[in-house]
Design a protein around this motif. Structure first.
Motif, short mmCIF file in Angstrom:
data_model
loop_
_atom_site.label_atom_id
_atom_site.label_comp_id
_atom_site.label_asym_id
_atom_site.label_seq_id
_atom_site.Cartn_x
_atom_site.Cartn_y
_atom_site.Cartn_z
N ILE A 210 0.84 -1.21 0.00
CA ILE A 210 0.00 0.00 0.00
C ILE A 210 0.87 1.26 0.00
CG2 ILE A 210 -2.02 -1.10 1.05
CD1 ILE A 210 -1.12 0.08 3.74
N ASN A 211 2.11 1.09 -0.51
CA ASN A 211 3.05 2.20 -0.69
C ASN A 211 3.42 2.92 0.61
OD1 ASN A 211 3.15 1.90 -3.58
ND2 ASN A 211 1.10 2.84 -3.66
N VAL A 212 3.55 2.13 1.67
CA VAL A 212 4.02 2.67 2.95
C VAL A 212 5.28 1.91 3.34
CG1 VAL A 212 3.52 3.05 5.39
CG2 VAL A 212 1.70 3.30 3.69
N LYS A 213 6.35 2.64 3.62
CA LYS A 213 7.59 2.03 4.07
C LYS A 213 7.61 2.00 5.59
CE LYS A 213 10.26 3.83 0.15
NZ LYS A 213 11.39 4.72 -0.21
N ILE A 214 8.31 1.02 6.15
CA ILE A 214 8.43 0.95 7.61
C ILE A 214 9.12 2.20 8.13
CG2 ILE A 214 10.66 -0.24 7.75
CD1 ILE A 214 7.61 -1.22 9.85
N SER A 215 9.99 2.79 7.30
CA SER A 215 10.69 4.02 7.69
C SER A 215 9.76 5.23 7.71
CB SER A 215 11.88 4.28 6.75
OG SER A 215 11.43 4.38 5.40
N ASP A 216 8.57 5.09 7.09
CA ASP A 216 7.57 6.18 7.12
C ASP A 216 6.90 6.26 8.49
OD1 ASP A 216 8.04 6.82 4.48
OD2 ASP A 216 6.47 5.50 3.72
N LEU A 217 6.97 5.17 9.25
CA LEU A 217 6.32 5.13 10.55
C LEU A 217 7.25 5.68 11.63
CD1 LEU A 217 4.74 1.54 10.45
CD2 LEU A 217 3.79 3.70 9.58
N GLN A 218 6.64 6.19 12.69
CA GLN A 218 7.42 6.68 13.83
C GLN A 218 7.63 5.52 14.80
OE1 GLN A 218 6.15 10.49 15.54
NE2 GLN A 218 4.81 10.80 13.77
N ILE A 219 8.81 4.93 14.76
CA ILE A 219 9.11 3.79 15.62
C ILE A 219 9.68 4.32 16.94
CG2 ILE A 219 10.32 1.59 15.85
CD1 ILE A 219 8.39 1.74 13.47
N GLU A 220 8.89 4.18 17.99
CA GLU A 220 9.34 4.67 19.30
C GLU A 220 10.35 3.71 19.91
OE1 GLU A 220 7.26 5.49 23.59
OE2 GLU A 220 6.59 6.68 21.88
N MET A 221 10.14 2.40 19.68
CA MET A 221 11.04 1.43 20.29
C MET A 221 10.90 0.08 19.59
SD MET A 221 11.47 0.68 24.39
CE MET A 221 11.59 2.45 24.67
N GLN A 222 12.01 -0.67 19.56
CA GLN A 222 11.99 -2.06 19.10
C GLN A 222 12.22 -2.95 20.30
OE1 GLN A 222 15.00 -2.26 15.97
NE2 GLN A 222 13.41 -2.07 14.41
N LEU A 223 11.35 -3.94 20.47
CA LEU A 223 11.44 -4.83 21.63
C LEU A 223 11.55 -6.28 21.15
CD1 LEU A 223 8.77 -3.17 23.96
CD2 LEU A 223 11.26 -2.96 24.09
N GLY A 224 12.19 -7.12 21.96
CA GLY A 224 12.55 -8.47 21.53
C GLY A 224 11.53 -9.55 21.79
N SER A 225 10.36 -9.21 22.33
CA SER A 225 9.35 -10.25 22.57
C SER A 225 7.95 -9.66 22.47
CB SER A 225 9.55 -10.89 23.94
OG SER A 225 9.09 -10.03 24.97
N THR A 226 7.00 -10.53 22.18
CA THR A 226 5.61 -10.13 22.08
C THR A 226 5.08 -9.65 23.43
OG1 THR A 226 5.29 -11.75 20.32
CG2 THR A 226 3.31 -10.92 21.38
N GLU A 227 5.46 -10.34 24.50
CA GLU A 227 4.98 -9.97 25.83
C GLU A 227 5.46 -8.59 26.23
OE1 GLU A 227 2.87 -11.52 28.15
OE2 GLU A 227 2.37 -12.62 26.34
N SER A 228 6.69 -8.26 25.90
CA SER A 228 7.20 -6.93 26.25
C SER A 228 6.48 -5.84 25.46
CB SER A 228 8.71 -6.85 26.02
OG SER A 228 9.04 -7.10 24.68
N ILE A 229 6.10 -6.14 24.20
CA ILE A 229 5.34 -5.17 23.41
C ILE A 229 3.96 -4.96 24.01
CG2 ILE A 229 4.23 -4.77 21.16
CD1 ILE A 229 6.62 -6.09 19.84
N LYS A 230 3.29 -6.05 24.40
CA LYS A 230 1.96 -5.91 25.02
C LYS A 230 2.04 -5.08 26.30
CE LYS A 230 0.64 -10.26 25.18
NZ LYS A 230 -0.26 -11.42 25.42
N SER A 231 3.03 -5.35 27.12
CA SER A 231 3.18 -4.62 28.37
C SER A 231 3.42 -3.15 28.10
CB SER A 231 4.35 -5.21 29.17
OG SER A 231 4.51 -4.53 30.39
N TYR A 232 4.21 -2.85 27.08
CA TYR A 232 4.48 -1.46 26.72
C TYR A 232 3.19 -0.76 26.27
CZ TYR A 232 7.43 2.45 25.16
OH TYR A 232 8.04 3.68 25.02
N LEU A 233 2.41 -1.46 25.44
CA LEU A 233 1.16 -0.87 24.95
C LEU A 233 0.20 -0.56 26.09
CD1 LEU A 233 0.34 -3.05 21.79
CD2 LEU A 233 1.35 -0.77 21.85
N LEU A 234 0.17 -1.43 27.08
CA LEU A 234 -0.74 -1.24 28.22
C LEU A 234 -0.33 -0.04 29.09
CD1 LEU A 234 -1.29 -4.96 29.26
CD2 LEU A 234 -2.95 -3.44 28.14
N ASN A 235 0.87 0.46 28.86
CA ASN A 235 1.36 1.58 29.66
C ASN A 235 1.75 2.78 28.81
OD1 ASN A 235 1.73 0.54 32.64
ND2 ASN A 235 2.39 -1.14 31.31
#
Length: 298
Positions: A210-235
């Motif tokens: 859909i002509n969107v690059k990952i670099s077009d997004l504002q990546i606040e952080m990269q995390l190494g597990s799904t659980e850590s991403i969920k925890s981050y989202l909840l906070n």
């Protein structure tokens, strides 16, 4: 000699005498003695020592390759001969990428153990790239991964269909929106998995359509597990694309919410991976078990 090879194999994989001693339940001097005796037998150095660090020599690399082959043959002998007594025994080394190891594979392993109590399963966790490398290096017999890198030495068997959905904290102001536009996506702050993650590769590919690059997004952080991403989202007020399998409980408890994105559906398959042209009865038994659990015809 077999035990010396096992000591060598452990040291070569850990590149640490202390960790090898702990894993083998022997003393560190005993580990050093076995390695020394092997080097005296072959009259060649197997490790280069630089202070507290060690590395395989060229000869060590060759011995490691043959040692892996030897232990693979032993593993197949154990399983093949135990089948005659209707008491199957053996060791299956399995690798699973993060989402699968946390949310998909556990009930399969539990049922497999109930049926085959004398077969030991070692489960290695990692991202897709790590699991594929472990398979190629013969550290595992089977992998189950979230992406398909199309490595020519690997056989990919489609396993389960998955959908990646955009989720956020249910208290996020954007949770009330009916649909997220492509321009909205570029203004949001995202949490993503690390490079090498099969999930991230699938997201990048879908956005590219859909002509969107990952670099077009504002990546606040990269995390190494799904659980850590969920925890981050909840906070936080961040967003993430996640497997629907991974957020079931949070959606049920109204902690996270799924947002529809304009013209974007991200579907993928989980894949069972084995080395191309390589098959053994124990691996086939496990694949049959996992396919019957999910009523699949693989």
């Amino acid at each position: 000699m077999d035990f010396r090879l096992k000591v060598f194999h452990t040291v070569a994989n850990r590149l640490n005498f202390t960790k090898a001693a702990t894993e083998l339940y022997i003393s560190q001097p005993a580990v050093s003695k076995h390695i020394q005796e092997l080097e005296e037998t072959y009259k060649i150095k197997l490790f280069e020592r630089n202070g507290s660090k060690i590395a395989l020599t060229e000869a060590g690399e060759i011995l490691l390759k043959h040692t892996k082959d030897i232990f693979e043959i032993y593993r197949e002998i154990d399983f093949a001969l135990s089948s005659f007594s209707n008491n199957r025994q053996g060791l299956l080394r399995l690798g699973a990428s993060t989402t699968i190891s946390q949310y998909i594979i556990s009930p399969v392993l539990a049922r497999f153990h109930q049926k085959q109590q004398d077969i030991k399963v070692n489960l290695m966790n990692g991202n897709t790239e790590q699991i594929e490398n472990a398979l190629i290096n013969k550290e595992i017999e089977i992998g189950i991964v979230e992406g398909q890198t199309k490595n020519q030495s690997i056989k990919y068997i489609p396993f389960l269909k998955d959908e990646l959905v955009l989720v956020c904290n249910s208290k996020n102001p954007s949770a009330a929106k009916n649909e997220i536009s492509l321009e909205d996506l570029k203004a949001m702050k995202f949490i993503t998995r690390e490079r090498g993650s099969g999930t991230l590769e699938v997201i990048e590919y879908a956005l590219k359509q859909i002509n969107v690059k990952i670099s077009d997004l504002q990546i606040e952080m990269q995390l190494g597990s799904t659980e850590s991403i969920k925890s981050y989202l909840l906070n936080s007020d961040c967003f993430a694309f996640m497997s629907i399998h991974a957020v079931g409980n949070e959606l049920k408890n109204n902690e996270l919410i799924v947002l529809d994105v304009e013209n974007l559906v991200i579907e993928r398959y989980f894949f069972i991976i084995t080395l191309l042209g390589k098959s053994d009865p124990l691996s086939e038994l496990f694949i049959q078990n996992i396919s019957s659990y999910y009523n699949l015809k693989l």
